[in-house]
Write a protein that holds these residues in place. Structure first.
Motif, PDB file in Angstrom:
ATOM      1  N   PRO A 165      39.380  30.442  54.392  1.00 26.98           N
ATOM      2  CA  PRO A 165      38.795  31.787  54.238  1.00 26.98           C
ATOM      3  C   PRO A 165      39.847  32.854  53.918  1.00 26.98           C
ATOM      4  O   PRO A 165      39.591  33.774  53.130  1.00 26.98           O
ATOM      5  CB  PRO A 165      38.124  32.042  55.588  1.00 26.98           C
ATOM      6  N   ARG A 166      41.029  32.724  54.514  1.00 25.26           N
ATOM      7  CA  ARG A 166      42.108  33.686  54.224  1.00 25.26           C
ATOM      8  C   ARG A 166      42.592  33.523  52.789  1.00 25.26           C
ATOM      9  O   ARG A 166      42.907  34.510  52.114  1.00 25.26           O
ATOM     10  CB  ARG A 166      43.272  33.486  55.193  1.00 25.26           C
ATOM     11  N   TRP A 167      42.680  32.293  52.333  1.00 23.43           N
ATOM     12  CA  TRP A 167      43.071  32.051  50.953  1.00 23.43           C
ATOM     13  C   TRP A 167      42.086  32.712  49.996  1.00 23.43           C
ATOM     14  O   TRP A 167      42.486  33.364  49.023  1.00 23.43           O
ATOM     15  CB  TRP A 167      43.124  30.551  50.674  1.00 23.43           C
ATOM     16  N   ARG A 168      40.792  32.535  50.265  1.00 24.81           N
ATOM     17  CA  ARG A 168      39.779  33.115  49.377  1.00 24.81           C
ATOM     18  C   ARG A 168      39.888  34.635  49.348  1.00 24.81           C
ATOM     19  O   ARG A 168      39.720  35.266  48.303  1.00 24.81           O
ATOM     20  CB  ARG A 168      38.388  32.670  49.822  1.00 24.81           C
ATOM     21  N   GLU A 169      40.179  35.224  50.504  1.00 26.81           N
ATOM     22  CA  GLU A 169      40.342  36.681  50.560  1.00 26.81           C
ATOM     23  C   GLU A 169      41.563  37.124  49.751  1.00 26.81           C
ATOM     24  O   GLU A 169      41.506  38.106  49.003  1.00 26.81           O
ATOM     25  CB  GLU A 169      40.472  37.135  52.011  1.00 26.81           C
ATOM     26  N   ARG A 170      42.668  36.388  49.886  1.00 28.92           N
ATOM     27  CA  ARG A 170      43.868  36.728  49.127  1.00 28.92           C
ATOM     28  C   ARG A 170      43.639  36.581  47.633  1.00 28.92           C
ATOM     29  O   ARG A 170      44.100  37.407  46.836  1.00 28.92           O
ATOM     30  CB  ARG A 170      45.032  35.838  49.569  1.00 28.92           C
ATOM     31  N   ILE A 171      42.925  35.544  47.252  1.00 26.27           N
ATOM     32  CA  ILE A 171      42.625  35.330  45.830  1.00 26.27           C
ATOM     33  C   ILE A 171      41.755  36.474  45.301  1.00 26.27           C
ATOM     34  O   ILE A 171      41.993  37.006  44.220  1.00 26.27           O
ATOM     35  CB  ILE A 171      41.929  33.973  45.632  1.00 26.27           C
ATOM     36  N   ALA A 172      40.750  36.862  46.079  1.00 27.67           N
ATOM     37  CA  ALA A 172      39.810  37.902  45.638  1.00 27.67           C
ATOM     38  C   ALA A 172      40.471  39.270  45.526  1.00 27.67           C
ATOM     39  O   ALA A 172      40.088  40.086  44.679  1.00 27.67           O
ATOM     40  CB  ALA A 172      38.628  37.974  46.602  1.00 27.67           C
ATOM     41  N   THR A 173      41.460  39.530  46.364  1.00 24.21           N
ATOM     42  CA  THR A 173      42.075  40.859  46.376  1.00 24.21           C
ATOM     43  C   THR A 173      43.357  40.939  45.554  1.00 24.21           C
ATOM     44  O   THR A 173      43.924  42.030  45.403  1.00 24.21           O
ATOM     45  CB  THR A 173      42.392  41.279  47.824  1.00 24.21           C
ATOM     46  N   ALA A 174      43.823  39.815  45.012  1.00 26.22           N
ATOM     47  CA  ALA A 174      45.038  39.833  44.186  1.00 26.22           C
ATOM     48  C   ALA A 174      44.775  40.558  42.869  1.00 26.22           C
ATOM     49  O   ALA A 174      43.665  40.509  42.321  1.00 26.22           O
ATOM     50  CB  ALA A 174      45.510  38.411  43.900  1.00 26.22           C
ATOM     51  N   ALA A 175      45.781  41.242  42.375  1.00 27.50           N
ATOM     52  CA  ALA A 175      45.673  41.898  41.066  1.00 27.50           C
ATOM     53  C   ALA A 175      45.375  40.848  39.996  1.00 27.50           C
ATOM     54  O   ALA A 175      45.807  39.699  40.080  1.00 27.50           O
ATOM     55  CB  ALA A 175      46.958  42.643  40.741  1.00 27.50           C
ATOM     56  N   ASP A 176      44.631  41.261  38.990  1.00 22.66           N
ATOM     57  CA  ASP A 176      44.191  40.348  37.937  1.00 22.66           C
ATOM     58  C   ASP A 176      45.283  40.161  36.886  1.00 22.66           C
ATOM     59  O   ASP A 176      45.110  40.485  35.715  1.00 22.66           O
ATOM     60  CB  ASP A 176      42.903  40.872  37.301  1.00 22.66           C
ATOM     61  N   THR A 177      46.428  39.643  37.338  1.00 24.16           N
ATOM     62  CA  THR A 177      47.555  39.378  36.431  1.00 24.16           C
ATOM     63  C   THR A 177      48.186  38.040  36.792  1.00 24.16           C
ATOM     64  O   THR A 177      48.111  37.592  37.945  1.00 24.16           O
ATOM     65  CB  THR A 177      48.639  40.465  36.534  1.00 24.16           C
ATOM     66  N   ASP A 178      48.827  37.429  35.811  1.00 24.03           N
ATOM     67  CA  ASP A 178      49.538  36.185  36.084  1.00 24.03           C
ATOM     68  C   ASP A 178      50.640  36.392  37.116  1.00 24.03           C
ATOM     69  O   ASP A 178      50.860  35.539  37.981  1.00 24.03           O
ATOM     70  CB  ASP A 178      50.142  35.619  34.785  1.00 24.03           C
ATOM     71  N   ASP A 179      51.349  37.514  37.010  1.00 25.02           N
ATOM     72  CA  ASP A 179      52.453  37.772  37.934  1.00 25.02           C
ATOM     73  C   ASP A 179      51.972  37.871  39.377  1.00 25.02           C
ATOM     74  O   ASP A 179      52.682  37.449  40.300  1.00 25.02           O
ATOM     75  CB  ASP A 179      53.184  39.061  37.544  1.00 25.02           C
TER      76      ASP A 179
END
Length: 272
Positions: A165-179
């Motif tokens: 669940p924490r991974w999914r939250e981090r993925i959802a809130t990460a900026a939409d860039t490769d970096d």
């Protein structure tokens, strides 16, 4: 360190050998290791109980300009916000000054926690087998020796279901860039490979920190998932910023691995 021939990282009695040493630090990294040792001592002073290196640098497999410097600090008391802030300052200064490394990571724990019964087969094992003493007393002298058994497997990586669940939250809130996504791909890839390896570790009967060797061990028991873990191992060394990879980790490979882990080894003892 790759497993040592037929011994697979074990000593003659079948216990996991400590995998790193200061003697194995490549010449190119010795200056940054010396600087880290001195600055940790200067910054933490009497708060510091002991300090360790871990990861590719003390294993002797680090790549100049590509590998990070990993530190674990044992403090006399529970880490405070000040301790964490000081660690971030230390990390930023070392990373800026030394082009040989690509980032610095510091884990902070109290001596009491590292030597607690609850952490004997998780953080205790980590210190005793995967960490190389840099400063202060080596806590390994207060810890048992470890075999690659199901207890160790459960207590090291039997909490993947809680992490997802924490991974999914981090993925959802990460900026939409490769970096922004690349560090997530790297860390999650490595975590999944290590979890896949410890799933089969008791059957394989050995220890290795080499991601490639981990995937080969896993694939011998789960050929239907071998390609997934091989891809994760590649991305653990050379991460992409592909959002589809992160989704596959959180929604497919991760849940499957968590379920199989619980079936085979059970679930890690709850932490406060």
């Amino acid at each position: 360190m790759a497993a040592q021939g037929h011994r697979r990282g074990l000593d003659a009695q079948g216990y996991i050998e400590r995998e790193g040493s200061l003697a194995r630090v490549p010449y190119a990294f010795r200056t940054v290791v010396a600087a880290a040792r001195d600055r940790v001592q200067d910054m933490f002073g009497a708060r510091l109980d002991s300090a360790y290196l871990y990861g590719s640098i003390p294993r002797g497999t680090a790549r100049v300009g590509r590998s990070d410097l990993d530190l674990l600090l044992s403090l006399r008391e529970e880490p405070t916000d000040t301790d964490r802030a000081d660690a971030r300052v230390l990390e930023a200064a070392l990373d800026k000054e030394f082009a040989e490394i690509d980032g610095v990571g510091t884990l902070l724990f109290s001596r009491t926690r590292l030597l607690s019964d609850l952490e004997t087969h998780d953080l205790g094992w980590f210190v005793a087998c995967l960490c190389t003493p840099l400063l202060g007393e080596d806590l390994a002298g207060h810890l048992p020796r470890y075999r690659p058994d199901t207890l160790l497997a459960r207590e090291t990586n039997g909490d993947l279901a809680l992490l997802l669940p924490r991974w999914r939250e981090r993925i959802a809130t990460a900026a939409d860039t490769d970096d922004a996504r690349r560090p997530l791909v790297r860390s999650m890839s490595r975590h999944l490979v290590r979890t896949g390896f410890t799933l089969v570790m008791p059957r394989w009967n050995g220890w290795t920190s080499d991601l490639g060797e981990m995937t080969e061990a896993f694939g011998a028991y789960y050929p239907e998932r071998a390609a997934d873990l091989r891809g994760a191992a590649v991305r653990g060394y050379e991460p992409t910023g592909d959002s589809a990879v992160l989704r596959s980790y959180a929604d497919d490979l991760g849940p499957w691995l968590a379920g199989e882990y619980a079936r085979v080894h059970g679930v890690k003892a709850p932490r406060p």
